[in-house]
Design an enzyme around this catalytic site. Structure first.
Site: not given
Ligand code: PEP
Ligand code: MG
Length: 645
Positions: A311, A553, A577, A624
């Site tokens: 820690h 996605e 995804d 993302c």
């Molecule tokens: C993705 O699918 O890119 C996403 C951001 O969601 P997760 O990775 O949680 O499925």
């Molecule tokens: Mg996803």
């Protein structure tokens, strides 16, 4: 008649802190006694004490029994059985910490090979280079308290321990409330758990009563007792929790105010006085000592004992203190006051560097300073290209604890809060209230910056044992995310209500995962509307204009964007995804991972279609997933016109 659950222990890393504390949590809900019996090690643990469970030395495939005895034994049996069968096997993650190179793997710079200076190699436990005079601190050893030979009145000693424990609980809670650092908070929380642990307190009482000894001696012996058990454990992670038990015990002893102020126990539990910039060298360092250190003077840290996941070391990383560990007797090998270089990147310690080495490290430090100086203005600056095109940079998180460092490192918002993490690693779903606390805290921390909470995305590679989802041949193509909502109406309603209620506390937005068609969009909006109507009827505050978005996605949705733009406020491409479904390549299967190629022209065309479709509909779109954080791809994302990454 007592009940028994017999099973083979399933976790590769043994019974470590997290499964133990979850088990203890359930056992404590019942008045029946719960005993954990390991038929290999012949250890018996109290199921209501995490410490006792950890100490049971339980390893994978050990034959174990949980024996439950008391009025509510049937209910307890059912709950524990459910937990052991459904949730336990999923708790085998590696403990927190970062892996740094071993001494053997260290790359010694050519200049050191050539100059052959006196140097010591250990494990680089926290990155960065520091150079300052040595400050050697006599390490902490939990010493037996000085016996006074006064007659011991057992009740008085028990009362004294209780008072000391209460004081320490108060002190730790106060420090925790003031702490600005989430890692420091976690560690203080772990210390609170130890000082209130059932087995720990019972052992102290047992010593006082059976030995008729002083409270201080009983605490000392209890620390020795647990230390001896943990010391013999195979798991490095468990062994490194030893320091926490000694730390807490030292503080209880000091709090007992038993006249042992002169011992090193008392010294250890007090602050190490740093009055000027130094490299602190010591055998081991208690987490509480680290917390009390004046960090403005602490340039670097060298420990002979602590591993890279103790820690104290986790704290050193949280405060960016270059640290090297595991150099035996380092405190005896250097001289107080002499200049010393700590190279946390390579795990090297160089006392009294000669001119050449001084020059080498001066240049290295100047290079690091230049890099961070060059980056510093961009941390607080809004994301934009050199020619002024704005592109917001947001963080992906799975817990509130990550927000602080996200904002410190320049995030302009939270682009994705994966709320399913709030549901994982527990035996039951979080209640609406629990979720409201978490989401509203997140909204408060984010302040005026956007915080996008994604509703539950479970199934696929994110199972939640207590929901009892059926096994599927193709979980990624099956029962996942919003496809579960109709069957788990109460669960999702509680989540939507919690998110909506939190929307009254900040700039919160809601996002739905795995949407494949317009019908789903409309159904989700209806759900949200119903939750809003209920809250309105109940007079509960929320933001009625809360923005709503969906993740892009699933490829089918790309061809419906024009219409969907009329229904939602924003979009976020879930590239992990999207690539999986576009290339028909399981994202979790390394054999086909080469197909997830963000540079592949057809995938770029797909992204282009998404961005232009969304922009044509007058809405914004973020990117993302892992590729959004890939610095090499940044020109592509900017070029494609994403509004947020
Ligand atoms: C993705 O699918 O890119 C996403 C951001 O969601 P997760 O990775 O949680 O499925
Ligand atoms: Mg996803």
């Amino acid at each position: 008649m007592a009940r028994q659950i017999a099973f083979k222990f399933p976790l590769v890393h043994g019974l470590h802190a997290r499964p133990a504390s979850l088990f203890q949590e359930i056992a404590r809900r019942f008045s029946a006694s719960v005993s954990w019996e390991n038929d290999r090690s012949n250890n018996r643990a109290d199921g209501k004490s995490a410490l006792s469970l950890i100490a049971s030395d339980t390893w994978k495939d050990d034959p174990c029994r949980v024996v439950i005895d008391g009025v509510d034994e049937l209910e307890a049996e059912e709950a524990l059985k459910q937990f052991l069968e459904n949730e336990f096997p999923g708790l085998d993650e590696t403990p927190p910490g970062i892996t740094f190179p071993d001494a053997q793997e260290i790359k010694i710079p050519r200049v050191i090979k050539k100059e052959k200076p006196l140097h010591f190699a250990g494990a680089g436990a926290s990155r960065g280079i520091a150079r300052a005079p040595v400050f050697v601190f006599d390490s902490f050893h939990l010493e037996p308290p000085v016996e006074t030979f006064e007659t011991v009145i057992v009740e008085k000693e028990i009362r004294a321990v209780q008072e000391a424990v209460n004081n320490l609980v108060r002190e730790l809670s106060e420090t925790m409330a003031l702490s600005q650092n989430s890692i420091e908070k976690d560690i203080l929380n772990a210390h609170l758990a130890i000082v209130q642990d059932k087995a720990y307190l019972e052992k102290i009482h047992e010593y006082i009563v059976s030995w008729e000894c002083s409270a201080a001696k009983a605490v000392f012996e209890t620390a020795q007792y647990f230390a001896a058990i943990l010391q013999s454990r195979k798991s490095l992670y468990i062994r490194q929790r030893l320091a926490d038990i000694k730390d807490i015990s030292a503080r209880v002893i000091v709090s007992l105010n038993c006249g042992c102020k002169a011992s090193s126990t008392a010294a250890a539990a007090s602050a190490i006085p740093l009055t000027e910039p130094v490299i602190l060298i010591t055998e081991n360092l208690l987490p509480s000592q680290f917390i009390l250190l004046d960090k403005t003077h602490l340039r670097g840290l060298v420990l002979s004992e602590a591993g890279t996941i103790s820690h104290s070391v986790i704290l050193a990383r949280a405060f960016n203190i270059p640290t090297v560990t595991g150099i035996e007797n380092i405190h005896k090998k250097v001289h107080p006051g002499e200049e010393l270089i700590v190279d946390g990147d390579r795990g090297l310690v160089i006392p009294a560097p000669n001119k050449t080495l001084s020059r080498f490290y001066d240049l290295e430090m100047a290079k690091q300073r230049r890099i961070s100086e060059k980056n510093a203005p961009f941390i607080s600056a809004p994301g934009a290209t050199a020619d002024g095109k704005k592109i917001e940079v947001a963080a992906n998180i799975g817990s509130v604890a990550e927000m602080e460092s996200a904002f410190l490192n320049g995030a302009e918002g939270i682009g994705l809060f994966r709320s399913e993490w709030v549901f994982m690693n527990r035996s039951t779903a979080p209640t609406e209230e629990e979720q409201f606390d978490i989401y509203s805290m997140a909204a408060l921390i984010a302040g005026k910056e956007p915080l996008i909470i994604r509703t539950l995305d479970i199934g696929g590679d994110k199972p939640i044992p207590y929901l009892d989802l059926p096994n599927e041949d193709n979980p990624f193509l099956g029962y996942r995310a919003i496809r579960l909502y109709d069957d788990f109406n109460d669960l999702i309603t509680a989540q939507l209500r919690a998110i909506l209620r939190a929307s009254a506390w900040g700039n919160l937005k809601i996002m739905f995962p795995m949407v494949s068609c317009m019908e789903e969009v409309l159904a989700l909006k209806k759900r949200l509307k119903n939750a809003m109507l209920d809250l309105e009827k109940e007079g509960v505050p929320f933001n009625p204009g809360v923005e709503t978005g969906i993740m892009v996605e699933i490829p089918s949705i790309v061809f419906a964007l024009e219409k969907i733009c009329r229904e939602v406020d924003f979009f976020s491409v879930g590239s992990n995804d999207l690539a999986q479904y576009f290339f028909a390549a399981d994202r979790a299967n390394p054999v086909v991972s080469y197909l997830h190629n963000p540079f592949y022209p057809s995938f770029l065309r797909l992204l282009k279609k998404i961005v232009s479709g969304v922009h044509a509909g007058g809405k914004w779109v973020g990117l993302c997933g892992e590729i959004a954080g890939n610095i090499d791809c940044l020109p592509l994302w900017v070029g494609l016109g994403f509004d947020v990454i």
